[in-house]
Each structure stands twice: as structure tokens, then as C-alpha cells.
Design a protein around this motif. Structure first.
Motif, PDB file in Angstrom:
ATOM      1  N   LEU A  33       0.783  -1.058   0.000  1.00  0.00           N
ATOM      2  CA  LEU A  33      -0.165   0.052   0.161  1.00  0.00           C
ATOM      3  C   LEU A  33       0.950   1.255  -0.017  1.00  0.00           C
ATOM      4  O   LEU A  33       0.363   2.293  -0.302  1.00  0.00           O
ATOM      5  CB  LEU A  33      -0.950  -0.198   1.314  1.00  0.00           C
ATOM      6  N   ASN A  34       2.092   1.198   0.388  1.00  0.00           N
ATOM      7  CA  ASN A  34       2.979   2.295   0.382  1.00  0.00           C
ATOM      8  C   ASN A  34       3.357   2.820  -0.984  1.00  0.00           C
ATOM      9  O   ASN A  34       4.123   3.915  -1.264  1.00  0.00           O
ATOM     10  CB  ASN A  34       4.386   1.825   1.041  1.00  0.00           C
ATOM     11  N   TYR A  35       3.022   1.900  -1.860  1.00  0.00           N
ATOM     12  CA  TYR A  35       3.492   2.190  -3.377  1.00  0.00           C
ATOM     13  C   TYR A  35       1.900   2.925  -4.219  1.00  0.00           C
ATOM     14  O   TYR A  35       2.204   2.859  -5.514  1.00  0.00           O
ATOM     15  CB  TYR A  35       4.064   1.153  -4.197  1.00  0.00           C
ATOM     16  N   GLY A  36       1.018   2.647  -3.691  1.00  0.00           N
ATOM     17  CA  GLY A  36      -0.333   2.954  -4.058  1.00  0.00           C
ATOM     18  C   GLY A  36      -0.728   1.859  -5.399  1.00  0.00           C
ATOM     19  O   GLY A  36      -1.832   2.246  -5.977  1.00  0.00           O
ATOM     20  N   SER A  37      -0.286   0.929  -5.470  1.00  0.00           N
ATOM     21  CA  SER A  37      -0.556  -0.167  -6.359  1.00  0.00           C
ATOM     22  C   SER A  37      -0.127  -1.509  -5.805  1.00  0.00           C
ATOM     23  O   SER A  37       1.225  -1.603  -5.306  1.00  0.00           O
ATOM     24  CB  SER A  37      -0.063   0.067  -7.690  1.00  0.00           C
ATOM     25  N   TRP A  38      -0.701  -2.683  -6.327  1.00  0.00           N
ATOM     26  CA  TRP A  38      -0.190  -3.957  -6.000  1.00  0.00           C
ATOM     27  C   TRP A  38       0.540  -4.666  -7.083  1.00  0.00           C
ATOM     28  O   TRP A  38       1.003  -5.791  -7.270  1.00  0.00           O
ATOM     29  CB  TRP A  38      -1.483  -4.971  -5.414  1.00  0.00           C
ATOM     30  N   ASN A  39       0.768  -4.141  -8.168  1.00  0.00           N
ATOM     31  CA  ASN A  39       1.301  -4.427  -9.171  1.00  0.00           C
ATOM     32  C   ASN A  39       2.818  -4.253  -9.001  1.00  0.00           C
ATOM     33  O   ASN A  39       3.784  -3.163  -9.393  1.00  0.00           O
ATOM     34  CB  ASN A  39       1.277  -3.679 -10.525  1.00  0.00           C
ATOM     35  N   SER A  72      16.455  -0.731  -3.283  1.00  0.00           N
ATOM     36  CA  SER A  72      17.083  -0.436  -2.164  1.00  0.00           C
ATOM     37  C   SER A  72      16.168   0.150  -1.006  1.00  0.00           C
ATOM     38  O   SER A  72      16.674   0.574   0.086  1.00  0.00           O
ATOM     39  CB  SER A  72      18.295   0.504  -2.202  1.00  0.00           C
ATOM     40  N   ASP A  73      14.932   0.407  -1.535  1.00  0.00           N
ATOM     41  CA  ASP A  73      14.026   0.882  -0.456  1.00  0.00           C
ATOM     42  C   ASP A  73      13.603  -0.109   0.532  1.00  0.00           C
ATOM     43  O   ASP A  73      13.506  -1.075   0.557  1.00  0.00           O
ATOM     44  CB  ASP A  73      12.596   1.256  -1.430  1.00  0.00           C
ATOM     45  N   LYS A  74      13.387   0.503   1.824  1.00  0.00           N
ATOM     46  CA  LYS A  74      13.019  -0.252   3.129  1.00  0.00           C
ATOM     47  C   LYS A  74      11.846  -1.084   2.882  1.00  0.00           C
ATOM     48  O   LYS A  74      11.800  -2.257   3.366  1.00  0.00           O
ATOM     49  CB  LYS A  74      13.245   0.696   4.423  1.00  0.00           C
ATOM     50  N   GLU A  75      10.841  -0.359   2.482  1.00  0.00           N
ATOM     51  CA  GLU A  75       9.657  -1.039   2.460  1.00  0.00           C
ATOM     52  C   GLU A  75       9.668  -2.129   1.362  1.00  0.00           C
ATOM     53  O   GLU A  75       9.150  -3.365   1.786  1.00  0.00           O
ATOM     54  CB  GLU A  75       8.559  -0.138   1.900  1.00  0.00           C
ATOM     55  N   MET A  76      10.339  -2.181   0.200  1.00  0.00           N
ATOM     56  CA  MET A  76      10.407  -3.318  -0.820  1.00  0.00           C
ATOM     57  C   MET A  76      11.405  -4.243  -0.165  1.00  0.00           C
ATOM     58  O   MET A  76      11.387  -5.451  -0.450  1.00  0.00           O
ATOM     59  CB  MET A  76      11.025  -2.589  -2.132  1.00  0.00           C
ATOM     60  N   THR A  77      12.504  -4.116   0.666  1.00  0.00           N
ATOM     61  CA  THR A  77      13.259  -5.085   1.385  1.00  0.00           C
ATOM     62  C   THR A  77      12.326  -5.813   2.278  1.00  0.00           C
ATOM     63  O   THR A  77      12.314  -7.020   2.170  1.00  0.00           O
ATOM     64  CB  THR A  77      14.521  -4.427   2.028  1.00  0.00           C
ATOM     65  N   LEU A  78      11.421  -5.065   3.004  1.00  0.00           N
ATOM     66  CA  LEU A  78      10.489  -6.080   3.947  1.00  0.00           C
ATOM     67  C   LEU A  78       9.626  -6.971   3.210  1.00  0.00           C
ATOM     68  O   LEU A  78       9.366  -8.046   3.546  1.00  0.00           O
ATOM     69  CB  LEU A  78       9.686  -4.809   4.823  1.00  0.00           C
ATOM     70  N   ILE A  79       9.120  -6.292   1.917  1.00  0.00           N
ATOM     71  CA  ILE A  79       8.101  -7.103   1.194  1.00  0.00           C
ATOM     72  C   ILE A  79       8.882  -8.137   0.511  1.00  0.00           C
ATOM     73  O   ILE A  79       8.486  -9.392   0.522  1.00  0.00           O
ATOM     74  CB  ILE A  79       7.724  -6.042  -0.060  1.00  0.00           C
TER      75      ILE A  79
END
Length: 578
Positions: free
Chosen positions: A162-168, A178-185
Motif C-alpha cells: 500500500l506504500n506504493y499505491g498499487s499492488w502491481n 534499495s527501498d526499506k519497504e521493498m526490502t521488507l516485502i
């Protein structure tokens, strides 16, 4: 006859779909095409729900292989499940299973991936408990609960997207690397893939799922359920390169490969040995994937799917002829009684071992040569090559027990190769096991790959395979002697044969403490202080109040007169003192 025609119709339809998708994948490879199709499901005011589908050479080729194997499995089931009263329901479940896998393959969106992912989990539970006995219920529950961990991880990944505004997710992988949210995902997706592909510590459900009918095992262990995690990580491969997740996955998948290879050498259940070999090959795919070679992982995924489905089909034919006995020690001399089935079985086994110019050779040899070429520490290098040797070891042991010597079971068993429908399904996959490796290597790697290594490293793979084969022959000859002679060796075989006690830890290890905790809560709280201070105490107080009320009502005249006398007495005393 109606059920047989349903099987035949499904077989023809799936086979035609498989061929057309394979031809489409060739067209996409040649023209380097990627298609995104968007379907607007609902549009209400400013809100719209859009389903996105991704069609590229990888998804189309994988779908064609899944449909090919499922068509042959359904055709095979036409004879294998002929005594089953509910074969129609069985075929419907298999088709639902395949549809769930299709949805997962063509989804670049985490929500639609979850639909396919949960569809696989739910239908696999229905198929594992298909025979309706205690063993299959237990296996189904273990499969469902361990896979729920991955489902929850995927749900949490959806929440973080949801941090990115889309689930694609496919749009964000490159520039949010290198984004922290993407690392967690990425961590959550790796956890989900590890549960679905049964890596340590979630390995115990895979051999337990053998309680399902053999055609289901052929489908599950080749191209559908267990490969879903691998395929998801192939799509997320950017997040694994040069990251802590990739290194951890490399170690855990290497240990999975090593553990399952050792376990298969101590196992005597035919289907469990093949299940453990699946686990070993999944570990190999995960290892090469976590090193960043996603095309190699996909190549091995496709070749492995073909010969593993063939192995399970041959095992099913053997079990069918052996009066549903799966014990290796009761087999022997099958090559004399079932020559065609034995030929298919041996081809699949040799492909699994990496016999030159069969399907498994092209992918396994390439993977091991790339590992030799990479900057890899000694421990991981040892896991790769030693586990490959163990693969040859248990494969030769399997052939030794089942194909050589004399038949050890009842003389009343009628062993023959007359099940033509099953044989046609197996022969189709045998041709694929021979030719698919070379064809796919030309298609996937458009530019020829030449790996230059020193002489000893170049022949290391062949040497390890030969040593593994020799070791397997020795184990077959002397393992029973060792087990009977020494108690320590019995415990050692128990440890290795039970996947390092993982099934016990996954069941008794977790349930035992929670049940003890529940018993203490029940004893000390529900039936202890809570009972004493709560309902029981209230009950006693109500009894006392009702008894008092009952006494008052029974003696109401006496009470009235007593109160009157007291009233007069107080009145007289008041007048005197006034």
C-alpha cells in the motif's frame, strides 16, 4: 464410460492448449515480446477494480508445461482411478488445481497471486485428504497449517505494498530495489516461497503430502504446488541479488538439499524417496536462484517437472501392480515382469541423476559448472556437489532394490505391463525426458554458453555422480547389516531418515507445549480461581439468598408479629426516655 469420456475430453483440451501456448512462447522469444492485459472487473464512480495479466515467454512456456503434464496425468488417472466411485470429483479438483496455478503464473499483481496461491493451498488440502483416512487427514492438516504461514506472509506483503499505491509489484522492483519497504516485502515473499517450496524449517509437509493419490503427487511435485514458490522468487529475483535474504536463502536451501538427499538414502517407502528427491531438487533451484541465476533456475524447473512427473507415474504403476504396497524391500526383479514401466522408470532416474544428453543433464551440469565458475565459499560448494552425489546415490539404491534380484512379495501378485492407458501417458513423458533438455537449452539461452574451466573442475560433476553411484550401491548392499548390528547406527538412521526429526518438531514439538499450556489454563484458571471466584461463588451466594428468601416467605406472619412487637417496644422506650 461417461467418466472415461470426461477424462479423454479434458486430456485433449489441455493438450491442445499446451501446444498452442508453447508455440506462442516461441513467438514471444523470437520477437522479445511482453504483453500486459488489463481487465476492468468493476467500475463504480471513481473506483475501479482492474485485473492485470502478464504474458511473456516465461509465463507462456511454464503454462504450456503445466498443461502438458496435467493433461497426461488426467489421461493416466483414467485407468489408475478406474475403481474410484468419485472420479468425476477427482478430475474437477485436479482442474481447479491447474486453474489456480495458471492464475498465479500470469499475475504481476500480489492480490491475484494470493487468489491463485490460496486456491493451490485449499485444493491441495482437498486432494491430500482424498482417501478419507486418519493418515491422510493428519497429512492434510500439516500441509494446510504450514502453508498458512506463507499465506499470512503474503497478506502482510500486500499490506506493505500500500506504500506504493498499487499492488502491481513488477512496476516497482527495479527502481525501489534499495527501498526499506521493498526490502521488507522481499523478506515476506521469501518466507512465503520457503513455506510453499518446503525449505528448512518448513520441509515436513512435503513427504507427508504423499497421502494423496499418485496422479496428484505427479502433478504437485512436478509443476504446480511446490514450484509456485520458486516461480514467485524468479519474478522477485532482483531483490535476492547481493542481499542478506539471498545469502540466508542460499544457506537454508543448501541444507534442505543436503538433508533430503541424506534422508532418501535411509527411506524404504517408494513414494517418499521420490518426494525427498523433489525436495532435493527444489533446494538446488533455490540455491542457484539465490545466487542470481534466475534463468538457470527456470530451466531446471521445467526439465525437473517432466522427469519427476514420469517418476511418480511409474511409481504409481508399480504400486498399482504390487497390490498397493509401497515398500521397496518387497519389490525386486520388476524389470523382468514390467519391462516398459521399468524402462520409463530408469530413463526418469537417469535424467534425475544428470545422465549425459538426457533432460536433467543440460540443466544440472550447467548449474554445477556455473557454481564452479562463481565466487563461492567452500561450504556452499560442498553442499552443491555432495548433494548431487547423494542424488545419484539414492537413485541407484532405488533401482537396485526395485529392478534387480528376485520378487520378494506374494507370489499371487500378477505383475504386467497391460495397462495401456497408463503406459501411453508415461511414454509421452519419457520422450519429453529425453528431448526437452536440449530443446529448452536452445530456446532459453539464445546465445550459446561456453563455460571454460580447468580439466578437474570440468569433470568434477561426472566424478561426483560416479562416486555417488558407487556409494549408493555400497549402501544398498550393507545398510541393513549396519542397522541390525549396532544400536548407534539405528539412531543415526532414525535421525537422517526422519529429516533431522523435522516432522516430530513440526507436530509434537509445537502441539505438545500448546496442549500443556491449555491444560494448565483449564486446570488453574477455567476450573480453578476463575471457577471459585466466578460462577461457583455466584452460584453459592444465590443459593444462600434464595434460602433466606424462602425462610422469610414461609414465616411471614411470625416475622410480621416480631416486627410489630419490636416497633411497640421501641415506641414505649422512646416515650419513657422523653
Amino acid at each position: 464410460m461417461k467418466y472415461l469420456s470426461i477424462c479423454l475430453i479434458n486430456f485433449l483440451f489441455l493438450m491442445l492448449m499446451s501446444i498452442s501456448l508453447f508455440l506462442m512462447s516461441l513467438y514471444f522469444i523470437m520477437n522479445e515480446l511482453i504483453y500486459f492485459l488489463e481487465w476492468e472487473v468493476v467500475s463504480l464512480n471513481s473506483m475501479s477494480i482492474v485485473m492485470t495479466f502478464l504474458f511473456d515467454w516465461m509465463s507462456l512456456m511454464f503454462m504450456s508445461f503445466v498443461l502438458l503434464i496435467s493433461s497426461l496425468v488426467i489421461y493416466y488417472s483414467k485407468e489408475y482411478m478406474i475403481d474410484d466411485m468419485n472420479i468425476n470429483r477427482f478430475i474437477m479438483l485436479v482442474l481447479l488445481f491447474v486453474m489456480s496455478m495458471m492464475l498465479l503464473i500470469i499475475s504481476p499483481n500480489l492480490i491475484s497471486i494470493l487468489l491463485g496461491w490460496d486456491g493451490l493451498g485449499l485444493v491441495s488440502y482437498c486432494l491430500v485428504i482424498y482417501f478419507n483416512n486418519i493418515k491422510s487427514y493428519n497429512a492434510g492438516m500439516l500441509t494446510a497449517l504450514l502453508n498458512r504461514i506463507g499465506d499470512v506472509a503474503l497478506l502482510m506483503a500486500i499490506a506493505w505494498m500500500l506504500n506504493y499505491g498499487s499492488w502491481n509489484y513488477i512496476y516497482y522492483l527495479e527502481f525501489m530495489y534499495s527501498d526499506k519497504e521493498m526490502t521488507l516485502i522481499g523478506i515476506l515473499v521469501v518466507l512465503a516461497a520457503m513455506t510453499k517450496s518446503a525449505q528448512i524449517p518448513f520441509s515436513s509437509w512435503l513427504p507427508a503430502a504423499m497421502a494423496a493419490p499418485t496422479p496428484v503427487s505427479a502433478l504437485v511435485h512436478s509443476s504446480t504446488l511446490v514450484t509456485a514458490g520458486i516461480y514467485l522468487l524468479i519474478r522477485f529475483n532482483i531483490l535476492l541479488v547481493d542481499s542478506f535474504m539471498g545469502q540466508l536463502l542460499l544457506l537454508l536451501s543448501g541444507l534442505t538439499m543436503f538433508m533430503s538427499g541424506l534422508g532418501a538414502n535411509f527411506e524404504f517407502d517408494l513414494k517418499k524417496i521420490i518426494a525427498l528427491s523433489t525436495l532435493s531438487q527444489l533446494g538446488l533451484m533455490m540455491m542457484i536462484l539465490s545466487m542470481g541465476f534466475y534463468k538457470l533456475a527456470f530451466f531446471h524447473l521445467l526439465t525437473h517437472a517432466v522427469f519427476k512427473a514420469l517418476l511418480f507415474m511409474c511409481a504409481g504403476a508399480i504400486i498399482h501392480n504390487m497390490n498397493n504396497s509401497q515398500d521397496l524391500r518387497l519389490m525386486g526383479g520388476l524389470s523382468l515382469y514390467m519391462p516398459l514401466t521399468s524402462s520409463c522408470f530408469n530413463v526418469a532416474n537417469l535424467a534425475l541423476c544428470g545422465m549425459p544428453f538426457l533432460a536433467g543433464f543440460y540443466s544440472k551440469d550447467l548449474i554445477l559448472e556455473v557454481v564452479s565458475l562463481s565466487m563461492m565459499n567452500m561450504f556452499i560448494y560442498f553442499l552443491f556437489f555432495f548433494s548431487t552425489g547423494l542424488t545419484v546415490c539414492y537413485s541407484l539404491r532405488l533401482v537396485y532394490y526395485s529392478m534387480t534380484g528376485d520378487l520378494n512379495c506374494s507370489a499371487l501378485n500378477v505383475l504386467n505391463d497391460e495397462s495401456w492407458i497408463m503406459l501411453k501417458g508415461m511414454l509421452g513423458l519419457m520422450m519429453m525426458s529425453i528431448f526437452s533438455g536440449s530443446i529448452l537449452s536452445w530456446l532459453i539461452f539464445l546465445t550459446p554458453i561456453s563455460i571454460c574451466l580447468p580439466f578437474y573442475l570440468k569433470f568434477m560433476t561426472l566424478f561426483v555422480c560416479l562416486m555417488g553411484g558407487l556409494f549408493g550401491y555400497m549402501i544398498s548392499k550393507i545398510s541393513l547389516f549396519f542397522v541390525n548390528k549396532s544400536l548407534n547406527n539405528y539412531f543415526m538412521s532414525m535421525f537422517f531418515g526422519s529429516m533431522w526429526f523435522m516432522p516430530f518438531i513440526s507436530t509434537y514439538g509445537i502441539i505438545n507445549y500448546s496442549l500443556k499450556l491449555g491444560m494448565n489454563v483449564l486446570k488453574n484458571f477455567d476450573q480453578g480461581w476463575s471457577e471459585f471466584m466466578g460462577s461457583q461463588n455466584l452460584y453459592k451466594q444465590l443459593i444462600n439468598y434464595s434460602q433466606f428468601n424462602y425462610t422469610m416467605q414461609n414465616n411471614n406472619l411470625k416475622v410480621y408479629l416480631l416486627i410489630l412487637i419490636l416497633y411497640i417496644f421501641i415506641l414505649v422506650m422512646f416515650l419513657i426516655f422523653m
